[in-house]
Design a protein around this motif. Structure first.
Motif, PDB file in Angstrom:
ATOM      1  N   HIS A 199       3.753   1.850  14.420  1.00 28.32           N
ATOM      2  CA  HIS A 199       3.566   0.474  13.949  1.00 28.32           C
ATOM      3  C   HIS A 199       3.532   0.340  12.435  1.00 28.32           C
ATOM      4  CE1 HIS A 199       2.631  -0.934  18.004  1.00 28.32           C
ATOM      5  NE2 HIS A 199       1.757   0.036  18.134  1.00 28.32           N
ATOM      6  N   LEU A 200       3.294   1.441  11.734  1.00 24.98           N
ATOM      7  CA  LEU A 200       2.960   1.344  10.315  1.00 24.98           C
ATOM      8  C   LEU A 200       4.063   0.712   9.467  1.00 24.98           C
ATOM      9  CD1 LEU A 200       0.901   1.904   8.123  1.00 24.98           C
ATOM     10  CD2 LEU A 200       1.876   4.198   7.873  1.00 24.98           C
ATOM     11  N   GLU A 201       5.316   1.035   9.734  1.00 23.82           N
ATOM     12  CA  GLU A 201       6.383   0.478   8.902  1.00 23.82           C
ATOM     13  C   GLU A 201       6.420  -1.042   8.996  1.00 23.82           C
ATOM     14  OE1 GLU A 201      11.075   1.026   7.732  1.00 23.82           O
ATOM     15  OE2 GLU A 201      10.107   2.456   9.068  1.00 23.82           O
ATOM     16  N   ASP A 202       6.295  -1.588  10.198  1.00 21.25           N
ATOM     17  CA  ASP A 202       6.256  -3.050  10.345  1.00 21.25           C
ATOM     18  C   ASP A 202       5.086  -3.640   9.570  1.00 21.25           C
ATOM     19  OD1 ASP A 202       8.486  -3.011  11.958  1.00 21.25           O
ATOM     20  OD2 ASP A 202       7.359  -3.101  13.837  1.00 21.25           O
ATOM     21  N   CYS A 203       3.935  -2.978   9.665  1.00 21.07           N
ATOM     22  CA  CYS A 203       2.749  -3.449   8.952  1.00 21.07           C
ATOM     23  C   CYS A 203       2.989  -3.456   7.450  1.00 21.07           C
ATOM     24  CB  CYS A 203       1.550  -2.559   9.299  1.00 21.07           C
ATOM     25  SG  CYS A 203       0.044  -2.944   8.381  1.00 21.07           S
ATOM     26  N   LEU A 204       3.492  -2.348   6.920  1.00 20.95           N
ATOM     27  CA  LEU A 204       3.697  -2.245   5.477  1.00 20.95           C
ATOM     28  C   LEU A 204       4.772  -3.200   4.969  1.00 20.95           C
ATOM     29  CD1 LEU A 204       3.382   1.599   4.898  1.00 20.95           C
ATOM     30  CD2 LEU A 204       1.808  -0.195   4.156  1.00 20.95           C
ATOM     31  N   GLN A 205       5.838  -3.362   5.735  1.00 22.64           N
ATOM     32  CA  GLN A 205       6.881  -4.301   5.312  1.00 22.64           C
ATOM     33  C   GLN A 205       6.308  -5.706   5.191  1.00 22.64           C
ATOM     34  OE1 GLN A 205       9.675  -3.517   4.177  1.00 22.64           O
ATOM     35  NE2 GLN A 205      10.624  -1.795   5.244  1.00 22.64           N
ATOM     36  N   SER A 206       5.418  -6.068   6.104  1.00 21.67           N
ATOM     37  CA  SER A 206       4.826  -7.408   6.052  1.00 21.67           C
ATOM     38  C   SER A 206       3.867  -7.546   4.872  1.00 21.67           C
ATOM     39  CB  SER A 206       4.100  -7.722   7.361  1.00 21.67           C
ATOM     40  OG  SER A 206       2.914  -6.963   7.509  1.00 21.67           O
ATOM     41  N   VAL A 207       3.120  -6.502   4.586  1.00 19.04           N
ATOM     42  CA  VAL A 207       2.172  -6.550   3.472  1.00 19.04           C
ATOM     43  C   VAL A 207       2.908  -6.526   2.130  1.00 19.04           C
ATOM     44  CG1 VAL A 207       0.294  -5.301   2.316  1.00 19.04           C
ATOM     45  CG2 VAL A 207       0.284  -5.548   4.801  1.00 19.04           C
ATOM     46  N   LEU A 208       3.945  -5.716   2.037  1.00 18.20           N
ATOM     47  CA  LEU A 208       4.716  -5.647   0.787  1.00 18.20           C
ATOM     48  C   LEU A 208       5.535  -6.910   0.549  1.00 18.20           C
ATOM     49  CD1 LEU A 208       5.912  -1.942   1.038  1.00 18.20           C
ATOM     50  CD2 LEU A 208       4.229  -2.867  -0.569  1.00 18.20           C
ATOM     51  N   GLY A 209       5.797  -7.663   1.598  1.00 20.75           N
ATOM     52  CA  GLY A 209       6.601  -8.879   1.472  1.00 20.75           C
ATOM     53  C   GLY A 209       5.794 -10.144   1.310  1.00 20.75           C
ATOM     54  N   GLN A 210       4.568 -10.026   0.836  1.00 16.88           N
ATOM     55  CA  GLN A 210       3.718 -11.202   0.673  1.00 16.88           C
ATOM     56  C   GLN A 210       4.204 -12.122  -0.443  1.00 16.88           C
ATOM     57  OE1 GLN A 210       0.728 -12.090   2.568  1.00 16.88           O
ATOM     58  NE2 GLN A 210       1.956 -10.702   3.835  1.00 16.88           N
ATOM     59  N   GLN A 211       3.911 -13.393  -0.311  1.00 14.88           N
ATOM     60  CA  GLN A 211       4.218 -14.368  -1.353  1.00 14.88           C
ATOM     61  C   GLN A 211       3.265 -14.251  -2.533  1.00 14.88           C
ATOM     62  OE1 GLN A 211       4.018 -18.055   0.825  1.00 14.88           O
ATOM     63  NE2 GLN A 211       5.852 -17.611   2.041  1.00 14.88           N
ATOM     64  N   GLU A 259     -10.780  -6.157  -7.598  1.00 16.79           N
ATOM     65  CA  GLU A 259     -12.050  -6.878  -7.530  1.00 16.79           C
ATOM     66  C   GLU A 259     -12.346  -7.278  -6.090  1.00 16.79           C
ATOM     67  OE1 GLU A 259     -13.966 -11.129  -9.011  1.00 16.79           O
ATOM     68  OE2 GLU A 259     -12.192 -10.341 -10.025  1.00 16.79           O
ATOM     69  N   ILE A 260     -11.268  -7.495  -5.329  1.00 15.45           N
ATOM     70  CA  ILE A 260     -11.358  -7.778  -3.897  1.00 15.45           C
ATOM     71  C   ILE A 260     -10.671  -6.646  -3.152  1.00 15.45           C
ATOM     72  CG2 ILE A 260     -10.774  -9.381  -2.044  1.00 15.45           C
ATOM     73  CD1 ILE A 260     -12.653 -10.661  -3.991  1.00 15.45           C
ATOM     74  N   VAL A 261     -11.307  -6.169  -2.077  1.00 14.60           N
ATOM     75  CA  VAL A 261     -10.706  -5.144  -1.228  1.00 14.60           C
ATOM     76  C   VAL A 261     -10.443  -5.766   0.137  1.00 14.60           C
ATOM     77  CG1 VAL A 261     -10.893  -2.825  -0.264  1.00 14.60           C
ATOM     78  CG2 VAL A 261     -11.999  -3.355  -2.453  1.00 14.60           C
ATOM     79  N   ALA A 262      -9.158  -5.885   0.490  1.00 13.88           N
ATOM     80  CA  ALA A 262      -8.764  -6.481   1.767  1.00 13.88           C
ATOM     81  C   ALA A 262      -8.401  -5.372   2.746  1.00 13.88           C
ATOM     82  CB  ALA A 262      -7.577  -7.426   1.582  1.00 13.88           C
ATOM     83  N   PHE A 263      -8.728  -5.595   4.012  1.00 12.61           N
ATOM     84  CA  PHE A 263      -8.429  -4.625   5.055  1.00 12.61           C
ATOM     85  C   PHE A 263      -7.560  -5.270   6.126  1.00 12.61           C
ATOM     86  CE2 PHE A 263     -12.536  -3.497   3.239  1.00 12.61           C
ATOM     87  CZ  PHE A 263     -12.392  -2.146   2.982  1.00 12.61           C
ATOM     88  N   VAL A 264      -6.589  -4.499   6.586  1.00  8.71           N
ATOM     89  CA  VAL A 264      -5.767  -4.928   7.712  1.00  8.71           C
ATOM     90  C   VAL A 264      -5.470  -3.686   8.533  1.00  8.71           C
ATOM     91  CG1 VAL A 264      -3.597  -4.682   6.442  1.00  8.71           C
ATOM     92  CG2 VAL A 264      -3.708  -6.230   8.393  1.00  8.71           C
ATOM     93  N   ASP A 265      -5.436  -3.823   9.853  1.00  9.23           N
ATOM     94  CA  ASP A 265      -5.180  -2.670  10.713  1.00  9.23           C
ATOM     95  C   ASP A 265      -3.718  -2.251  10.645  1.00  9.23           C
ATOM     96  OD1 ASP A 265      -7.795  -2.598  11.443  1.00  9.23           O
ATOM     97  OD2 ASP A 265      -7.500  -3.194  13.539  1.00  9.23           O
ATOM     98  N   SER A 266      -3.484  -0.969  10.911  1.00  8.93           N
ATOM     99  CA  SER A 266      -2.126  -0.424  10.801  1.00  8.93           C
ATOM    100  C   SER A 266      -1.187  -0.937  11.879  1.00  8.93           C
ATOM    101  CB  SER A 266      -2.169   1.105  10.855  1.00  8.93           C
ATOM    102  OG  SER A 266      -2.739   1.551  12.078  1.00  8.93           O
ATOM    103  N   ASP A 267      -1.722  -1.530  12.959  1.00  5.21           N
ATOM    104  CA  ASP A 267      -0.869  -2.084  14.019  1.00  5.21           C
ATOM    105  C   ASP A 267      -0.778  -3.605  13.915  1.00  5.21           C
ATOM    106  OD1 ASP A 267      -3.460  -2.590  14.768  1.00  5.21           O
ATOM    107  OD2 ASP A 267      -3.263  -1.816  16.808  1.00  5.21           O
ATOM    108  N   CYS A 268      -1.086  -4.136  12.752  1.00  9.77           N
ATOM    109  CA  CYS A 268      -0.983  -5.577  12.515  1.00  9.77           C
ATOM    110  C   CYS A 268       0.245  -5.902  11.675  1.00  9.77           C
ATOM    111  CB  CYS A 268      -2.225  -6.102  11.785  1.00  9.77           C
ATOM    112  SG  CYS A 268      -3.713  -6.193  12.784  1.00  9.77           S
ATOM    113  N   VAL A 269       0.758  -7.101  11.840  1.00  7.69           N
ATOM    114  CA  VAL A 269       1.815  -7.642  10.989  1.00  7.69           C
ATOM    115  C   VAL A 269       1.274  -8.921  10.355  1.00  7.69           C
ATOM    116  CG1 VAL A 269       4.102  -8.697  10.939  1.00  7.69           C
ATOM    117  CG2 VAL A 269       3.715  -6.640  12.313  1.00  7.69           C
ATOM    118  N   ALA A 270       1.280  -8.951   9.033  1.00  7.04           N
ATOM    119  CA  ALA A 270       0.748 -10.104   8.310  1.00  7.04           C
ATOM    120  C   ALA A 270       1.828 -11.143   8.076  1.00  7.04           C
ATOM    121  CB  ALA A 270       0.171  -9.648   6.975  1.00  7.04           C
ATOM    122  N   GLU A 271       1.473 -12.403   8.185  1.00  6.20           N
ATOM    123  CA  GLU A 271       2.405 -13.469   7.871  1.00  6.20           C
ATOM    124  C   GLU A 271       2.616 -13.527   6.356  1.00  6.20           C
ATOM    125  OE1 GLU A 271       1.400 -17.130   9.787  1.00  6.20           O
ATOM    126  OE2 GLU A 271       1.709 -16.272  11.788  1.00  6.20           O
TER     127      GLU A 271
END
Length: 321
Positions: free
Chosen positions: A23-35, A87-99
Motif C-alpha cells: 500500500h505504501l506507494e499509493d499512500c506516498l503518491q497521495s501525500v506527495l501530491g498535496q495542494q 512545528e506540527i507533526v501529522a500522522f497518516v497510516d501507510s495503508d491510507c490514501v489522502a485526498e
C-alpha cells in the motif's frame, strides 16, 4: 488560497510502516501530491522492522526514511517525531490514501497556538467487499464518533499534533502495542492547555480489513490495548472499568448476543441492508465484540496480577526532561 496556505506552519508528515509494500506507494503518491506548498512540509517514513520492500519504495519516491527495528506503532511514531522538523507533526497510516486537499484542510486553524490536536476524517478506500463495508457501516474508525467517546480519542490514521504537545506531555508510551492514540490524547487533554479541532474536510481513505481472521485479531489486540489504557489511567476513570468482574460480565453479555440474533437480523433489514448482509453483520458484531472483550479481560488480569504496566514517567523530547 495559496497565500493562506503559505501562512501556515511547517509540517512533518510521519508514516509508520511495517511490511507496507502493498500500500505504501499509493499512500506516498497521495501525500506527495498535496495542494499544500511542497516546501512547507516534509515526509518521513519510519521503517518499523520490515522484511519487504517498504524502505526501498520510500527511498525511490524521494522521502526521508528513518529506521526503527523494534516493532510497535508507538516506537515508530516516536522515531518519526524525533526525526521531524515541523512545528506540527501529522500522522497518516501507510495503508491510507489522502485526498489532494487533505493537509491544507487538516491544518486549517493551526495558527492558533492553543490548538494542540487536529483530527481528520477516516473513510473506507473501498466498500464493495463485505468486510470493509461492515467495518465502515459500524463506524469503527469514524473520527467524529471516536471524539465523542468518554474518554475521547483521535485515531492516529489521520491526526496532527503540535510539537509543543510532545514537549509538554512526552512522547508515545512505547509499552502500548495498541491504544497508544488513547494514551497520548488523554495525557494532552489532562493538561488543560490545548484544544482539539475536528477537521471534517480533511479526509483520508483507509484500507479496512478484508479477512475475518484479521478482524478478530484486530479486535483482540484493540481490547488488550484499551485495557492497558484504562489500567494506566485508572485514577482518572470509574473503578468498574478495571474490575475483573465487570470485564467478565461484558464478555458474557457479548457472547449472549447470539440469542437475539433473529431480532438483530430484523433490525438490519429495517435499515435497508440487503438480506445477505442482514444475516452476516450481527454474527460479525458478536465475533468482534467477544474477541475485544476477551482481549480486555486478558490484559486486565495480567495488569492486576503481574504489574504489567508499572508507573513510570513518560518518554521526554530531548531538552525537555
Amino acid at each position: 488560497m495559496e497565500k493562506t496556505l503559505r501562512d501556515r506552519p511547517f509540517v512533518s508528515v510521519v508514516i509508520a510502516a511495517r511490511n507496507a509494500a502493498a500500500h505504501l506507494e499509493d499512500c506516498l503518491q497521495s501525500v506527495l501530491g498535496q495542494q499544500y506548498p511542497r516546501d512547507a512540509y516534509e515526509v518521513i517514513v519510519v521503517d518499523n522492522g520490515s522484511t519487504d520492500d517498504t524502505a526501498a519504495i520510500a527511498a525511490r519516491l524521494g522521502v526521508r526514511v528513518v529506521t526503527q527495528p523494534r516493532p510497535g506503532v508507538a516506537r515508530a511514531r516516536n522515531a518519526g517525531v524525533l526525526a521531524s522538523r515541523g512545528e506540527i507533526v501529522a500522522f497518516v497510516d501507510s495503508d491510507c490514501v489522502a485526498e489532494p486537499d487533505w493537509l491544507g484542510n487538516l491544518l486549517a486553524g493551526a495558527e492558533d497556538p492553543k490548538v494542540g490536536c487536529l483530527a481528520g476524517v477516516i473513510i473506507a478506500r473501498e466498500t464493495d467487499h463485505l468486510l470493509p463495508h461492515w467495518f465502515e457501516y459500524r463506524r469503527f474508525t469514524d473520527q467524529a464518533r471516536l471524539l465523542s467517546f468518554t474518554p475521547p480519542v483521535a485515531a492516529g490514521a489521520n491526526v496532527a499534533y503540535r510539537r509543543r504537545v510532545f514537549e509538554t506531555v512526552g512522547l508515545y508510551d512505547e509499552r502500548f502495542f495498541a491504544a497508544e492514540d488513547n494514551d497520548i490524547f488523554w495525557r494532552m487533554l489532562c493538561t488543560d492547555r490545548f484544544i482539539v479541532r475536528f477537521q471534517q474536510n480533511a479526509r483520508v481513505r483507509h484500507a479496512h480489513p478484508r479477512r475475518f481472521r484479521h478482524v478478530v485479531r484486530r479486535a483482540f489486540v484493540e481490547g488488550r490495548g484499551l485495557a492497558l489504557f484504562r489500567w494506566k489511567h485508572r485514577k482518572d476513570f470509574c473503578k468498574r472499568y478495571t474490575e475483573v468482574g465487570r470485564n467478565i460480565h461484558a464478555l458474557i453479555l457479548n457472547s449472549l448476543a447470539l440469542f437475539i440474533y433473529p431480532q438483530q437480523v430484523v433490525q438490519e433489514a429495517r435499515r435497508g441492508l440487503p438480506l445477505s448482509r442482514c444475516l452476516v453483520y450481527p454474527l460479525l458484531d458478536t465475533a468482534y465484540y467477544v474477541s475485544r472483550s476477551t482481549g480486555m479481560l486478558r490484559e486486565i488480569l495480567r495488569a492486576r496480577f503481574t504489574n504489567a504496566l508499572p508507573d513510570m514517567p513518560p518518554l521526554r523530547m530531548p531538552g525537555h526532561e
